[in-house]
Motif scaffolding. Sequence first.
Motif, PDB file in Angstrom:
ATOM      1  N   PRO A  23     129.901  18.409  63.827  1.00  0.00           N
ATOM      2  CA  PRO A  23     131.272  18.497  63.759  1.00  0.00           C
ATOM      3  C   PRO A  23     131.689  18.546  62.240  1.00  0.00           C
ATOM      4  O   PRO A  23     131.074  17.973  61.331  1.00  0.00           O
ATOM      5  CB  PRO A  23     131.995  17.403  64.423  1.00  0.00           C
ATOM      6  N   LEU A  24     132.822  19.395  61.836  1.00  0.00           N
ATOM      7  CA  LEU A  24     133.280  19.513  60.595  1.00  0.00           C
ATOM      8  C   LEU A  24     134.605  18.627  60.385  1.00  0.00           C
ATOM      9  O   LEU A  24     135.633  19.194  61.235  1.00  0.00           O
ATOM     10  CB  LEU A  24     133.269  20.739  60.123  1.00  0.00           C
ATOM     11  N   ARG A  25     134.789  17.681  59.597  1.00  0.00           N
ATOM     12  CA  ARG A  25     136.153  17.007  59.623  1.00  0.00           C
ATOM     13  C   ARG A  25     137.045  17.473  58.439  1.00  0.00           C
ATOM     14  O   ARG A  25     136.329  17.419  57.147  1.00  0.00           O
ATOM     15  CB  ARG A  25     135.808  15.569  59.582  1.00  0.00           C
ATOM     16  N   TYR A  50     136.030  18.093  52.783  1.00  0.00           N
ATOM     17  CA  TYR A  50     135.454  18.180  54.240  1.00  0.00           C
ATOM     18  C   TYR A  50     134.097  16.990  54.427  1.00  0.00           C
ATOM     19  O   TYR A  50     133.564  16.764  53.314  1.00  0.00           O
ATOM     20  CB  TYR A  50     134.489  19.696  54.395  1.00  0.00           C
ATOM     21  N   ASN A  51     133.975  16.547  55.619  1.00  0.00           N
ATOM     22  CA  ASN A  51     133.025  15.529  56.071  1.00  0.00           C
ATOM     23  C   ASN A  51     132.428  16.134  56.958  1.00  0.00           C
ATOM     24  O   ASN A  51     132.905  16.663  57.713  1.00  0.00           O
ATOM     25  CB  ASN A  51     133.556  14.549  56.274  1.00  0.00           C
ATOM     26  N   VAL A  52     130.930  15.644  57.382  1.00  0.00           N
ATOM     27  CA  VAL A  52     130.162  16.154  58.447  1.00  0.00           C
ATOM     28  C   VAL A  52     129.322  15.027  58.792  1.00  0.00           C
ATOM     29  O   VAL A  52     129.115  14.156  58.139  1.00  0.00           O
ATOM     30  CB  VAL A  52     129.142  17.314  58.214  1.00  0.00           C
ATOM     31  N   THR A  78     139.248  17.790  63.532  1.00  0.00           N
ATOM     32  CA  THR A  78     137.704  18.124  63.398  1.00  0.00           C
ATOM     33  C   THR A  78     137.413  19.337  63.880  1.00  0.00           C
ATOM     34  O   THR A  78     138.102  19.761  65.298  1.00  0.00           O
ATOM     35  CB  THR A  78     136.995  16.983  64.242  1.00  0.00           C
ATOM     36  N   SER A 123     144.864  15.491  59.542  1.00  0.00           N
ATOM     37  CA  SER A 123     143.402  15.630  59.529  1.00  0.00           C
ATOM     38  C   SER A 123     143.097  16.232  60.898  1.00  0.00           C
ATOM     39  O   SER A 123     143.946  16.180  61.933  1.00  0.00           O
ATOM     40  CB  SER A 123     142.767  14.043  59.472  1.00  0.00           C
ATOM     41  N   GLN A 145     134.767  21.638  66.026  1.00  0.00           N
ATOM     42  CA  GLN A 145     133.614  21.248  66.575  1.00  0.00           C
ATOM     43  C   GLN A 145     132.601  22.572  66.645  1.00  0.00           C
ATOM     44  O   GLN A 145     133.041  23.703  66.828  1.00  0.00           O
ATOM     45  CB  GLN A 145     133.906  20.913  68.353  1.00  0.00           C
TER      46      GLN A 145
END
Lengths: 114, 112
Positions: free
Chosen positions: A75-77, A64-66, A20, A18, A22
């Motif tokens: 940020p995009l995770r 994806y999470n934000v 992130t 995983s 930025q």
Amino acid sequence: NAGVTQTPKFQVLKTGQSMTLQCAQDMNHEYMSWYRQDPGMGLRLIHYSVGAGITDQGEVPNGYNVSRSTTEDFPLRLLSAAPSQTSVYFCATQLHREASYEQYFGPGTRLTVT
Amino acid sequence: DAKTTQPPSMDCAEGRAANLPCNHSTISGNEYVYWYRQIHSQGPQYIIHGLKNNETNEMASLIITEDRKSSTLILPHATLRDTAVYYCIVRSVSGGYNKLIFGAGTRLAVHP
């Protein structure tokens, strides 16, 4: 005035890891979004935000999470990286959400998942 | 959102005007025409946009036909640094978010 900044510029991940990505802006723009661009293709919208505390899904949100806790950062995770997520990721901002305002893009993050 | 049609590639001599066409025959009244370009896989760069009237800024001019079914981006004095992929995008706010749909674009090559 740095505009839209993205870090890192390059990243290599192994499948299942995983990370992130930025994105930061200093223009006080309310609207921010994430796109991905695969080789030879146009950009596809992943997630977007119309203001702090408000996010929603775009066309290709899976994996994806934000979050948007401040106006400046978005940020995009990647939860569990997969080879299909190998792509160039662009963050974009816009002063207000209306279509009459242009979007400004960051320089991109080139991600490779092995 | 209306779709756009652009030629896949064009050439232009340095110092001459580059005229890039775009067809958007299904455009609706509240949709804007936007132009972006992308150089060497950098982030897309905004060039210009318009709704009905012709527009001009420091980078380019945008000519929109009266029926709004097509437009032309004009780079008045092309330089080698204008070599890029140019995207014509018709854009509206829909589905709760506004989006830019990037097609294949026109690859413009400016040569000495």
